[in-house]
Design a protein around this motif. Sequence first.
Motif, PDB file in Angstrom:
ATOM      1  N   SER A  11       0.871  -1.182   0.000  1.00 40.92           N
ATOM      2  CA  SER A  11       0.000   0.000   0.000  1.00 40.92           C
ATOM      3  C   SER A  11       0.899   1.220   0.000  1.00 40.92           C
ATOM      4  N   ASP A  12       0.332   2.332  -0.440  1.00 39.73           N
ATOM      5  CA  ASP A  12       1.105   3.564  -0.412  1.00 39.73           C
ATOM      6  C   ASP A  12       0.182   4.744  -0.092  1.00 39.73           C
ATOM      7  N   CYS A  13      -0.567   5.213  -1.085  1.00 41.65           N
ATOM      8  CA  CYS A  13      -1.359   6.434  -0.869  1.00 41.65           C
ATOM      9  C   CYS A  13      -2.536   6.208   0.066  1.00 41.65           C
ATOM     10  N   ARG A  14      -3.100   5.031   0.006  1.00 45.38           N
ATOM     11  CA  ARG A  14      -4.301   4.676   0.761  1.00 45.38           C
ATOM     12  C   ARG A  14      -5.484   5.590   0.454  1.00 45.38           C
ATOM     13  N   GLY A  20      -6.638   5.508  -2.984  1.00 45.63           N
ATOM     14  CA  GLY A  20      -7.181   5.005  -4.244  1.00 45.63           C
ATOM     15  C   GLY A  20      -6.622   5.631  -5.490  1.00 45.63           C
ATOM     16  N   ILE A  21      -5.425   6.225  -5.416  1.00 42.29           N
ATOM     17  CA  ILE A  21      -4.908   6.876  -6.615  1.00 42.29           C
ATOM     18  C   ILE A  21      -3.551   6.356  -7.088  1.00 42.29           C
ATOM     19  N   CYS A  22      -2.888   5.525  -6.286  1.00 40.59           N
ATOM     20  CA  CYS A  22      -1.526   5.166  -6.698  1.00 40.59           C
ATOM     21  C   CYS A  22      -1.419   3.788  -7.335  1.00 40.59           C
ATOM     22  N   GLY A  23      -2.348   2.902  -7.012  1.00 33.71           N
ATOM     23  CA  GLY A  23      -2.314   1.568  -7.615  1.00 33.71           C
ATOM     24  C   GLY A  23      -1.373   0.595  -6.943  1.00 33.71           C
ATOM     25  N   THR A  24      -0.903   0.931  -5.747  1.00 33.80           N
ATOM     26  CA  THR A  24       0.037   0.033  -5.070  1.00 33.80           C
ATOM     27  C   THR A  24      -0.671  -1.142  -4.404  1.00 33.80           C
ATOM     28  N   CYS A  25      -1.839  -0.877  -3.828  1.00 39.49           N
ATOM     29  CA  CYS A  25      -2.509  -1.937  -3.077  1.00 39.49           C
ATOM     30  C   CYS A  25      -3.246  -2.885  -4.013  1.00 39.49           C
ATOM     31  N   THR A  60     -10.529   0.699  -4.847  1.00 38.54           N
ATOM     32  CA  THR A  60      -9.323  -0.059  -4.512  1.00 38.54           C
ATOM     33  C   THR A  60      -9.508  -0.627  -3.108  1.00 38.54           C
ATOM     34  N   CYS A  76      -7.726  -0.283  -0.597  1.00 35.64           N
ATOM     35  CA  CYS A  76      -7.422   0.694   0.458  1.00 35.64           C
ATOM     36  C   CYS A  76      -8.618   1.614   0.716  1.00 35.64           C
TER      37      CYS A  76
HETATM   38  S1  FES Z   1      -2.693   2.352  -1.678  1.00 31.17           S
HETATM   39 FE1  FES Z   1      -2.697   3.735  -3.342  1.00 31.17          FE
HETATM   40  S2  FES Z   1      -4.403   2.975  -4.450  1.00 31.17           S
HETATM   41 FE2  FES Z   1      -4.510   1.782  -2.663  1.00 31.17          FE
END
Ligand code: FES
Lengths: 247, 220
Positions: A56-59, A61-66, A82, A84
Amino acid sequence: MRIHLRIWRQNGPTDQGRFENHTVESVSPDMSFLEMLDTLNETLIRQGQEPVAFDSDCREGICGTCGFLVDGQPHGPDPCTTVCQLHMRRFKDGDHLTLEPWRAKAFPVLRDLVVDRSAFDRIIQAGGYTSVNTGGAPDGNAVPIAKQTAEAAFDSAQCIGCGACVAACKNASAVLFTSAKVTHMALLPQGQVERHTRVLNMVARMDLEGFGPCSNEGECEAVCPKGISLANIATLNREWWKATLLK
Amino acid sequence: MKVLQALSTSTGSKILVALTGLAMVGFLVGHLAGNLLALFGPDIYNEYSHALISNPLLVPVEIGLVAILVMHMGTAVRMVLRARQARPTRYAVKKWAGGASRKSVASTSMIVTGVLILLFLISHLWTFKYGAWYTDPTTGYRDLYTLLVEVFRSPFNVVFYVICMLLVGMHLRHGISSAFQSLGLMPRSWTARILRAGAALALILGIGFALIPIYVYFVL
Ligand code: FES
């Protein structure tokens, strides 16, 4: 609320992996799904156990990490969300949920719910760029682009590269991701120079990475947190045969 | 060589399956139109079949159709195998996404219905093309009409054919609109219409072909 989790645990890429059961107590309905997992991990750490690895990163819903599957659905049951941004109010007290990582040959599991998505980076490297030297930042609206075109390009550009499309597809195909990038660039003037080589190279890279072919079922669109449409895939197909004929 | 290379990519394979599939849909439309002549009696039906059998272009067209069929199947099988390799580990729990998804029983069983249709096709050619040869005494033409009536006197054959036509309809339910998507001929504003038209044509073909054995059994 009390939530029962069956989580995929895998110590490393070569480990066989297995499911492990955990129960998380006093879950607040206002928690996000990842906050609920944070709670579990704090308990695990306190008990001297390994915490569950997830990305996870941004938490927001905009970065696509989770991203992982919640009960057989990438990013869980809510559309255009997402994991998150998925909240525990979506679930009921006493629910049993299975958490699994994306499964695809091209996305090897690194640990627990974390997979290696660098195959996506290599698809982008194969053509998801413009090599026009633009110098300094150009003036806004110096290149006129029709409103509808700009909107359509933005719809495709919204892809956050989370990999849910691959996870949902019965063939583990990456074509929704690839087509979003191809469509985005094909619509804009900056993308014209490499328009033909881009689509050919990106499709070739996608195949090389071991993603499967598309069956036009559209499970990808349905699970995409950004609602990237199957129309992008139609555009990629059209761009591909045009490029092949003109090459 | 370059063409072969292009057609072996995942996108090229889809396009090949789509083109060959649509070609066969074109054949089916013609085949159904011809078959429906049976509803107008033996003379017109035998006249039509004689025109086909005696046409010198028949053999080249047949060879073309077999080539199209082989390409369609070969590419589809290769794609299924590639898809298997792309997901070596299966999910413990996996649900259909619903919502915008076009996934259906038809779309998930394409390879199964495809193989069953191939088996049907072999039996169908065996029964009719290479089946009993009756001759119409007045014209001297092959009397396919008599064979048709004879075959569909048997309730077993009628049920078998109706089930097989259901499979054809199912295969085309996903196949026709999917081909347009594969060819990239699915603009956003036309998507809903193409999906509906594809399903409608699949239904027409399935029911149309199933009608003939039913008609022969119950009406004649
Ligand atoms: S943590 Fe960035 S989209 Fe879910």
